[in-house]
Design an enzyme around this catalytic site. Structure first.
Site, short mmCIF file in Angstrom:
data_model
loop_
_atom_site.label_atom_id
_atom_site.label_comp_id
_atom_site.label_asym_id
_atom_site.label_seq_id
_atom_site.Cartn_x
_atom_site.Cartn_y
_atom_site.Cartn_z
N GLU A 227 -8.31 -70.10 -13.76
CA GLU A 227 -6.97 -69.52 -13.57
C GLU A 227 -6.57 -68.70 -14.77
O GLU A 227 -5.95 -67.64 -14.64
CB GLU A 227 -5.94 -70.65 -13.34
CG GLU A 227 -4.57 -70.15 -12.84
CD GLU A 227 -3.60 -69.78 -13.95
OE1 GLU A 227 -2.55 -69.20 -13.63
OE2 GLU A 227 -3.88 -70.04 -15.14
N ASP B 73 -8.97 -75.35 -15.99
CA ASP B 73 -9.28 -74.67 -17.26
C ASP B 73 -8.04 -74.55 -18.12
O ASP B 73 -6.91 -74.69 -17.64
CB ASP B 73 -9.89 -73.28 -17.00
CG ASP B 73 -8.96 -72.35 -16.24
OD1 ASP B 73 -8.24 -72.82 -15.34
OD2 ASP B 73 -8.92 -71.15 -16.58
N HIS C 22 -5.00 -76.03 -11.85
CA HIS C 22 -6.25 -75.51 -12.38
C HIS C 22 -6.74 -76.39 -13.52
O HIS C 22 -5.94 -77.01 -14.23
CB HIS C 22 -6.13 -74.05 -12.83
CG HIS C 22 -5.13 -73.79 -13.91
ND1 HIS C 22 -5.43 -73.90 -15.24
CD2 HIS C 22 -3.82 -73.43 -13.85
CE1 HIS C 22 -4.37 -73.59 -15.96
NE2 HIS C 22 -3.36 -73.31 -15.14
N ASP D 57 2.15 -75.31 -6.34
CA ASP D 57 1.28 -75.03 -7.48
C ASP D 57 2.11 -75.15 -8.76
O ASP D 57 3.32 -75.37 -8.72
CB ASP D 57 0.68 -73.63 -7.35
CG ASP D 57 -0.51 -73.41 -8.30
OD1 ASP D 57 -0.95 -74.37 -8.97
OD2 ASP D 57 -1.01 -72.27 -8.37
N HIS E 185 0.46 -72.88 -24.34
CA HIS E 185 -0.48 -71.83 -24.78
C HIS E 185 -0.50 -71.66 -26.31
O HIS E 185 -0.94 -70.62 -26.79
CB HIS E 185 -0.15 -70.46 -24.16
CG HIS E 185 -0.68 -70.32 -22.75
ND1 HIS E 185 -1.01 -69.10 -22.20
CD2 HIS E 185 -0.94 -71.23 -21.79
CE1 HIS E 185 -1.43 -69.27 -20.96
NE2 HIS E 185 -1.39 -70.56 -20.70
ZN LIG Z 1 -1.52 -72.74 -15.94
#
Ligand SMILES: [Zn+2]
Length: 573
Positions: A238, A169, A167, A268, A545
């Protein structure tokens, strides 16, 4: 896998090859005996190494050898060692990090939609500028404005295609944390001496976006053309659930391309795929992921002036509900169905000889060891706990607008990640039964709604009703995923490629099936393939994150090699 029989000698296909070569032919008895004997020898060797779902083999962790492509040239990998290539690839990666493709839950709060959309356009342009051969050779379909699906047409359309996913984003950067970053989050700062590239998205997951395209660009440069079509899909939301991006891509692949059930392998992003246990590198490939249930709890009470409050305000009622939920966590269960058991077995077999509690728990699994082992593992780490238990987190609460007014409505959200041994319906059942005593004690009406249907209701005695509690589920619901096989060609390509790319001289790597606690965009792809593997190929990142997110440059180059070899190995199935 669907498709034609391979003419190639693959170590793990030897028995099939021999068996099929004997079919339909009348041969001399002596030759037949020799071939059968040889076939059985190969088959029995293979069976020893072959994971199956039977309980006999559930407690062993067979390892394949490194899998190297037989077509093409070994020198194709040399380019990844060159300083020029590394510098240029890292610059391209840095360029991707510099475009702030942040996903906000509520975009209007932080940026205008226009700015956000422009970032995705810039990101797509960066990909096409960085990879001219891909731009000129692959077909690009833009889905729902910003998601991208590249198609690298194979020469044999009957061969089941490969799908690489990522992804584009990233989670936003909190402005309050900017000062904590060593280098600004969208600088894409390159620190070669310390082997870091900094920035939001360097770990999650622009590394996989860029590395998969680097691999394809490199394969195009040496004239490689795949037999099996390779799809590369990049969602754009995502981090918000993937409903506008990956979900639409999956619908397109299923409904327009007609690929339902026909994709041979999906790879993935994963999380924390590399761990070091007692000096042994363990690589975990997630073969399943947990489900999700998000409940809305609404407490309605009488409003009024704060100077004459009832015994419990709406906020107070909600506080008791939250306390009741948190007081009763879901139990840990270590079942045979849960791939986490396979991770534990692999770590024990190769890296955990010193942990006698784990070893004894596995040996006496069916004589009480299972429960002891589950509790022990849960006590060691939260991540392990939640690989065996449904997690429950009260994540949002809203209520009250004015300090001197009683709120009429208080709302809370509880998000559960549903364990492999449970279901959204069961989680709802357990949750409302934990909350019901609070409503009864305080005299509030109680209603449970599952997708528009009232499944339980309690009405207080006449005259005693001071309000209502309503629990609604699912706002979003997802059952635990199917478990992808580990006894077929797709897994063998995955595992063998990992051995081949990540094993260095004298340093073995153990590949273990595992379970993801979180969800990826693959949740929309169950209808396209049963072989879905979640793996984070960029070793050595930090700050997932959070602040100072940074990826290892060496890890990034390895990830390019991983995709490069995966595509080649897959093509020889
Ligand atoms: Zn991710």
């Amino acid at each position: 896998m669907a498709g034609e029989a391979t003419p190639l000698a693959r170590p793990w296909q030897s028995s099939n090859r021999l068996k099929s070569s004997t079919k339909g032919f009348i041969v001399l008895a002596v030759v037949l005996v020799m071939i059968v004997a040889q076939t059985e020898l190969v088959a029995s060797k293979w069976e020893q190494r072959q994971p199956t779902s039977s309980s006999r083999s559930l407690f062993t962790c067979p390892q394949l050898g490194p899998l190297n492509p037989s077509k093409g040239s070994k020198t194709w990998l040399d380019r990844f060692e060159s300083r020029d290539f590394v510098n240029a690839a890292v610059e391209r990666f840095s360029g991707a990090i510099q475009i702030p493709t942040e996903s906000f839950d509520n975009v209007k709060v932080v940026h205008s939609t226009k700015i956000q959309e422009d970032n995705f356009v810039r990101f797509k342009d960066h990909l096409l500028t960085s990879f001219p051969k891909i731009r000129d050779t692959l077909n690009l379909t833009i889905i729902n404005t910003h998601s991208l699906l590249f198609t690298w047409q194979g020469t044999t359309p009957t061969t089941a295609p490969l799908l690489l996913m990522s992804h584009m984003d990233v989670v936003p950067v909190l402005p309050e944390t900017l000062s904590q970053w060593t280098h600004p989050p969208f600088s894409g700062h390159i620190d070669h001496p310390n082997d870091w590239i900094y920035g939001r998205g360097s770990v999650d997951t622009k590394g996989t976006v860029m590395a998969s395209l680097e691999a394809i660009e490199s394969l195009l440069a040496v004239g490689f053309t795949p037999r099996a079509t390779v799809y590369v899909s990049f969602g754009h939301d995502e981090e918000k659930g993937g409903f506008a991006g990956a979900k639409e891509v999956s619908k397109y692949m299923e409904n327009v391309l007609g690929l339902g059930g026909r994709v041979g392998m999906v790879v993935d992003e994963g999380l924390d795929s590399f761990t070091e246990e007692a000096g042994v590198s363990v690589v975990t490939v997630a073969v399943a992921e947990k489900g999700i249930a998000t409940f809305e709890v609404v407490v309605e009470t009488h409003g009024g002036h704060s100077s004459v409050p009832p015994r419990n305000t709406g906020v107070g009622v909600m506080a008791q509900i939250v306390a009741a939920v948190e007081a009763r966590p879901f139990p840990v269960v270590l079942s045979e169905r849960n791939p986490f058991l396979r991770t534990v077995v692999c770590k024990d077999e190769y890296a955990g000889v010193v942990d006698t509690i784990v070893r004894e728990g596995l040996r006496g699994f069916y004589e009480g060891g299972r429960e002891v082992l589950a509790e022990y593992l849960a006590s060691k780490s939260l991540a392990s706990r939640y690989r065996m238990a449904t997690s429950q987190a009260v994540t949002k609460i809203n209520g009250g607008l004015k300090v001197n007014a009683l709120p009429e409505v208080v709302t809370a959200y509880i998000q559960d990640r549903v364990s492999m041994d449970s279901s959204t319906a069961e989680v709802l059942d357990v949750t409302w039964k934990n909350i019901l005593p609070v409503a009864k004690e305080l005299g509030l009406g109680f209603k449970v709604i599952n997708i528009g249907e009232v499944v339980y209701e309690w009405v207080p005695p006449a005259g005693s009703n001071v309000g209502n509690v309503t629990i609604t589920l699912p706002l979003t619901g997802l059952e635990p995923s199917p478990v992808s096989p580990t006894d077929n060609d797709a897994w063998r390509v995955m595992e063998g490629t990992i051995h081949s790319v990540y094993e260095e001289a004298g340093k073995k790597v153990i590949v273990a099936p595992g379970l993801m606690n979180g969800n990826t965009d693959t949740k929309f792809f169950w209808g396209l393939s049963k072989n879905i593997y979640r793996f984070a190929p960029v070793m050595g990142g930090e700050g997932y994150h959070t602040v100072n997110e940074r990826a290892s440059i060496k890890g990034y180059i390895k990830a390019i090699k991983f995709y490069h070899e995966l595509i080649r190995n897959y093509d020889e199935i």
